[in-house]
Write a protein that holds these residues in place. Structure first.
Motif, PDB file in Angstrom:
ATOM      1  N   GLU A   1      36.187  35.207  40.802  1.00  0.00           N
ATOM      2  CA  GLU A   1      36.012  36.144  39.684  1.00  0.00           C
ATOM      3  C   GLU A   1      37.298  36.285  38.885  1.00  0.00           C
ATOM      4  O   GLU A   1      37.266  36.315  37.649  1.00  0.00           O
ATOM      5  CB  GLU A   1      35.577  37.505  40.209  1.00  0.00           C
ATOM      6  CG  GLU A   1      34.152  37.547  40.718  1.00  0.00           C
ATOM      7  CD  GLU A   1      33.806  38.885  41.336  1.00  0.00           C
ATOM      8  OE1 GLU A   1      32.966  39.592  40.741  1.00  0.00           O
ATOM      9  OE2 GLU A   1      34.372  39.216  42.395  1.00  0.00           O
TER      10      GLU A   1
ATOM     11  N   SER B   1      37.861  35.242  34.992  1.00  0.00           N
ATOM     12  CA  SER B   1      38.290  36.242  34.006  1.00  0.00           C
ATOM     13  C   SER B   1      39.568  35.821  33.289  1.00  0.00           C
ATOM     14  O   SER B   1      39.839  36.286  32.189  1.00  0.00           O
ATOM     15  CB  SER B   1      38.473  37.613  34.668  1.00  0.00           C
ATOM     16  OG  SER B   1      39.626  37.627  35.485  1.00  0.00           O
ATOM     17  N   GLU B   2      40.343  34.927  33.894  1.00  0.00           N
ATOM     18  CA  GLU B   2      41.562  34.406  33.267  1.00  0.00           C
ATOM     19  C   GLU B   2      41.270  33.202  32.376  1.00  0.00           C
ATOM     20  O   GLU B   2      42.176  32.621  31.805  1.00  0.00           O
ATOM     21  CB  GLU B   2      42.588  34.017  34.345  1.00  0.00           C
ATOM     22  CG  GLU B   2      43.167  35.197  35.096  1.00  0.00           C
ATOM     23  CD  GLU B   2      44.052  36.064  34.229  1.00  0.00           C
ATOM     24  OE1 GLU B   2      44.755  35.529  33.340  1.00  0.00           O
ATOM     25  OE2 GLU B   2      44.042  37.292  34.436  1.00  0.00           O
TER      26      GLU B   2
END
Length: 147
Positions: free
Chosen positions: A30, A34-35
């Motif tokens: 996750e 998200s990066e």
């Protein structure tokens, strides 16, 4: 990502006598997503799709996509064949599952005519020295010209 082994180890390699390596946890996956990292699917259990039944292959391919999409909250567009093995029917299963492309372990470069569900690669590891990297690129380009 091998979706059934998130946070586990590379059991398929261990069974063949290779060393145990930890796999990313759900939190790590996750965070990477998200990066901005692209998360791709590698089946549910690292099954050899070239020998699976059609129903098992569908479960491995589509089931992994669904689990990963639920985990990161966005589409999983890319697929990688375990062991690089596939058959013509497998390409169709991957396409029908909704992936946009898939990579093999076939060595070489790709062109606009390359099947997006049978993309070739050049194996570059983290410890590949720059001169070796350049030689691999040259060799792959020469191999592609001969084809």
């Amino acid at each position: 990502v091998v979706s059934d082994y998130i946070g586990s180890t590379n059991r398929w390699d261990e069974a063949a006598g290779d060393v145990e390596q930890g796999l990313m946890s759900a939190v790590e996956i996750e965070a990477a997503a998200s990066e901005g990292f692209e998360i791709g699917s590698h089946t549910r259990s690292h099954a050899d799709l070239a020998v699976c039944s059609r129903s098992q292959a569908i479960d491995e391919v589509a089931g992994s996509k669904e689990r990963l999409e639920n985990l990161i909250g966005r589409p999983i567009d890319l697929f990688c064949y375990p062991y690089g093995r596939f058959k013509e029917e497998t390409l169709k299963i991957v396409r029908e599952a909704g992936y946009l492309a898939a990579v093999t372990t076939l060595r070489g470069t790709n062109s606009p005519a390359t099947d997006l569900y049978a993309l070739k690669r050049i194996n570059i590891r983290g410890d590949t020295w720059l001169p070796v990297f350049i030689l691999k690129l040259i060799r792959a380009a020469k191999d592609s010209v001969r084809v």
